[in-house]
Scaffold this active site. Structure first.
Site, PDB file in Angstrom:
ATOM      1  N   ARG A  14      -8.983 -72.346  86.595  1.00 52.17           N
ATOM      2  CA  ARG A  14      -8.130 -72.083  87.759  1.00 52.17           C
ATOM      3  C   ARG A  14      -8.547 -70.813  88.489  1.00 52.17           C
ATOM      4  O   ARG A  14      -8.073 -70.543  89.587  1.00 52.17           O
ATOM      5  CB  ARG A  14      -6.668 -71.926  87.327  1.00 52.17           C
ATOM      6  CG  ARG A  14      -6.036 -73.152  86.740  1.00 52.17           C
ATOM      7  CD  ARG A  14      -4.646 -72.848  86.188  1.00 52.17           C
ATOM      8  NE  ARG A  14      -3.672 -72.669  87.242  1.00 52.17           N
ATOM      9  CZ  ARG A  14      -2.920 -73.635  87.733  1.00 52.17           C
ATOM     10  NH1 ARG A  14      -3.051 -74.873  87.284  1.00 52.17           N
ATOM     11  NH2 ARG A  14      -2.034 -73.402  88.667  1.00 52.17           N
ATOM     12  N   TYR A  42      -9.626 -70.451  92.275  1.00 56.49           N
ATOM     13  CA  TYR A  42      -8.537 -70.498  93.253  1.00 56.49           C
ATOM     14  C   TYR A  42      -7.706 -69.220  93.198  1.00 56.49           C
ATOM     15  O   TYR A  42      -7.485 -68.558  94.220  1.00 56.49           O
ATOM     16  CB  TYR A  42      -7.649 -71.715  92.994  1.00 56.49           C
ATOM     17  CG  TYR A  42      -6.478 -71.803  93.953  1.00 56.49           C
ATOM     18  CD1 TYR A  42      -6.677 -72.211  95.269  1.00 56.49           C
ATOM     19  CD2 TYR A  42      -5.192 -71.466  93.551  1.00 56.49           C
ATOM     20  CE1 TYR A  42      -5.612 -72.282  96.154  1.00 56.49           C
ATOM     21  CE2 TYR A  42      -4.124 -71.535  94.432  1.00 56.49           C
ATOM     22  CZ  TYR A  42      -4.344 -71.946  95.729  1.00 56.49           C
ATOM     23  OH  TYR A  42      -3.283 -72.000  96.606  1.00 56.49           O
ATOM     24  N   GLY A  79      -9.642 -66.114  94.120  1.00 55.60           N
ATOM     25  CA  GLY A  79      -9.966 -66.235  95.537  1.00 55.60           C
ATOM     26  C   GLY A  79      -8.828 -65.787  96.431  1.00 55.60           C
ATOM     27  O   GLY A  79      -9.046 -65.145  97.473  1.00 55.60           O
ATOM     28  N   LYS A  80      -7.602 -66.082  96.040  1.00 56.75           N
ATOM     29  CA  LYS A  80      -6.446 -65.665  96.834  1.00 56.75           C
ATOM     30  C   LYS A  80      -6.227 -64.150  96.750  1.00 56.75           C
ATOM     31  O   LYS A  80      -5.788 -63.519  97.716  1.00 56.75           O
ATOM     32  CB  LYS A  80      -5.201 -66.422  96.395  1.00 56.75           C
ATOM     33  CG  LYS A  80      -5.242 -67.901  96.753  1.00 56.75           C
ATOM     34  CD  LYS A  80      -5.525 -68.121  98.232  1.00 56.75           C
ATOM     35  CE  LYS A  80      -5.518 -69.580  98.636  1.00 56.75           C
ATOM     36  NZ  LYS A  80      -5.837 -69.773 100.067  1.00 56.75           N
ATOM     37  N   ASN A 140       4.886 -73.639  96.830  1.00 53.97           N
ATOM     38  CA  ASN A 140       4.998 -75.106  96.767  1.00 53.97           C
ATOM     39  C   ASN A 140       5.524 -75.736  98.056  1.00 53.97           C
ATOM     40  O   ASN A 140       6.635 -76.269  98.093  1.00 53.97           O
ATOM     41  CB  ASN A 140       5.870 -75.528  95.574  1.00 53.97           C
ATOM     42  CG  ASN A 140       5.114 -75.460  94.277  1.00 53.97           C
ATOM     43  OD1 ASN A 140       4.331 -74.543  94.046  1.00 53.97           O
ATOM     44  ND2 ASN A 140       5.339 -76.424  93.398  1.00 53.97           N
ATOM     45  N   VAL A 176       2.362 -81.699  91.675  1.00 54.05           N
ATOM     46  CA  VAL A 176       3.286 -82.457  90.843  1.00 54.05           C
ATOM     47  C   VAL A 176       4.064 -83.516  91.628  1.00 54.05           C
ATOM     48  O   VAL A 176       4.278 -84.627  91.121  1.00 54.05           O
ATOM     49  CB  VAL A 176       4.247 -81.502  90.090  1.00 54.05           C
ATOM     50  CG1 VAL A 176       5.168 -80.744  91.040  1.00 54.05           C
ATOM     51  CG2 VAL A 176       5.057 -82.268  89.047  1.00 54.05           C
ATOM     52  N   ASN A 236       1.844 -86.506  92.353  1.00 56.91           N
ATOM     53  CA  ASN A 236       1.489 -87.076  91.044  1.00 56.91           C
ATOM     54  C   ASN A 236       2.595 -87.985  90.513  1.00 56.91           C
ATOM     55  O   ASN A 236       2.369 -89.120  90.111  1.00 56.91           O
ATOM     56  CB  ASN A 236       1.243 -85.963  90.026  1.00 56.91           C
ATOM     57  CG  ASN A 236      -0.170 -85.407  90.083  1.00 56.91           C
ATOM     58  OD1 ASN A 236      -0.995 -85.879  90.854  1.00 56.91           O
ATOM     59  ND2 ASN A 236      -0.433 -84.396  89.283  1.00 56.91           N
ATOM     60  N   ASP A 284       5.689 -78.746  77.205  1.00 51.49           N
ATOM     61  CA  ASP A 284       7.068 -79.109  76.833  1.00 51.49           C
ATOM     62  C   ASP A 284       7.933 -79.423  78.044  1.00 51.49           C
ATOM     63  O   ASP A 284       9.104 -79.798  77.893  1.00 51.49           O
ATOM     64  CB  ASP A 284       7.705 -77.999  75.991  1.00 51.49           C
ATOM     65  CG  ASP A 284       7.721 -76.643  76.704  1.00 51.49           C
ATOM     66  OD1 ASP A 284       7.494 -76.591  77.933  1.00 51.49           O
ATOM     67  OD2 ASP A 284       7.965 -75.623  76.021  1.00 51.49           O
ATOM     68  N   GLY A 285       7.394 -79.244  79.248  1.00 50.16           N
ATOM     69  CA  GLY A 285       8.154 -79.550  80.458  1.00 50.16           C
ATOM     70  C   GLY A 285       9.107 -78.466  80.893  1.00 50.16           C
ATOM     71  O   GLY A 285       9.863 -78.636  81.860  1.00 50.16           O
TER      72      GLY A 285
END
Length: 326
Positions: free
Chosen positions: A155, A158, A161-162, A186, A199, A202, A218-219
């Protein structure tokens, strides 16, 4: 007066114009172009998009890269530059890591050099990823929090880079360029492709195929979601009224939700028979931020107020995806 009318009689360069945000910015301006004498100058190298045809005399498009940007790209002086060039999709920035970093380094530098020459005001796009995973006491997270971003992961191209984008913006603001920095949280809405890797597309793609909804780990990791129409309003306020050299969170702080509960909500709102399946995190998600929720107090001082809630965001996207996803 609408916020777009404040750009009357101005020339605006939008880089990365064929991406998700680029198309939504164009839509925001579209109905005001002729009557307010606003000219949009658009470039995109189409590394992950396709050429667009615009039948509007106030829209001028060229296939070009910010990595080669100079004053010859269009024979006009820009009042504003909205720099959307970048690879924000996890699907693509894992495949194109060198290109992802190059755009943030060489591309951003070229944009800022051009802005210095033309005395343009610039909006740069960073990311909420620059915060890493803040401790719970720093959530919601404000712009003063200094995050930890790993440099040796898939990752990193990205995320780092930011960081580079922000630092270049700060340097050029000290050289006299009016640079405003947006940290998106988001941004979602109609137009996100099914293979984007984020997400919402997806999970909606899985719903449409009656497949299990795949959640990593685990969400319990959380996100907030900001409808792109609210987001663009906030970004334009930052460009017009923000302080040069400073960063602004733009998002919606009212809907922080775990990814497990997010999947449950999608199943409920779409009346889906899909089940939730927890799987081990893939390598490129090993260092994903575990909580992400913005403190938007700073941008609210510019009169920003997101209005679209999570139920609306999911339902609208689902109805659009039913028609537009294969």
């Amino acid at each position: 007066m609408s916020i777009v009318e404040r750009f009357s009689n101005k020339n605006i360069l939008i880089t990365g114009s064929n991406g998700f945000l680029g198309k939504n910015f164009i839509n925001k301006f579209h109905d005001y172009l002729e009557k307010n004498n606003i000219n949009l100058y658009l470039i995109d190298n189409n590394i992950i998009s396709n050429n667009e045809i615009y039948n509007n005399k106030n829209i001028h498009y060229k296939q070009a890269s910010v990595n080669d940007l100079n004053e010859n790209v269009f024979d006009v002086k820009f009042d504003y530059i909205i720099n959307l060039s970048g690879i924000a999709s996890p699907h693509w920035y894992n495949k194109l890591q060198v290109e992802t970093l190059d755009i943030n380094l060489d591309g951003t530098r070229n944009v800022l050099k051009l802005a210095k020459e033309y005395d343009s005001e610039v909006l740069l796009f960073s990311s909420s990823e620059v915060y890493g995973t803040p401790p719970d006491e720093e959530v919601p997270t404000n712009e003063d929090y200094i995050g930890k971003v790993p440099t040796l992961t898939k990752r990193s191209a990205y995320d780092v880079g930011k960081l580079v984008t922000e630092t270049l913006g700060y340097i050029y603001s000290n050289l006299g360029v009016k640079v405003k920095i947006c940290r998106p949280f988001n941004f979602v809405g109609k137009g996100l492709s099914s293979n984007d890797g984020r997400v919402l597309p997806n999970l909606i793609s899985k719903v449409l195929k009656n497949e299990n909804l795949i959640i990593y780990g685990d969400g319990n990791q959380t996100r907030t979601f900001c409808h792109v129409e609210d987001a663009i309003e906030g970004c334009l306020l930052v460009l017009l009224d923000g302080v040069s050299g400073e960063a602004y969170n733009v998002g919606n702080s009212n809907n922080e939700i775990s990814m497990y509960d997010f999947a449950l909500k999608i199943i409920e709102l779409t009346k889906s028979s899909s089940k939730i399946q927890l799987v081990a995190r893939p390598l490129h998600y090993a260092t994903e931020p575990l909580r992400r929720c913005p403190d938007i107090s700073k941008v609210k001082k510019l009169k920003y107020c997101p209005t679209k809630d999570l139920d609306y965001i999911i339902t609208e996207f689902y109805e659009w995806a039913k028609v537009n996803y294969e």
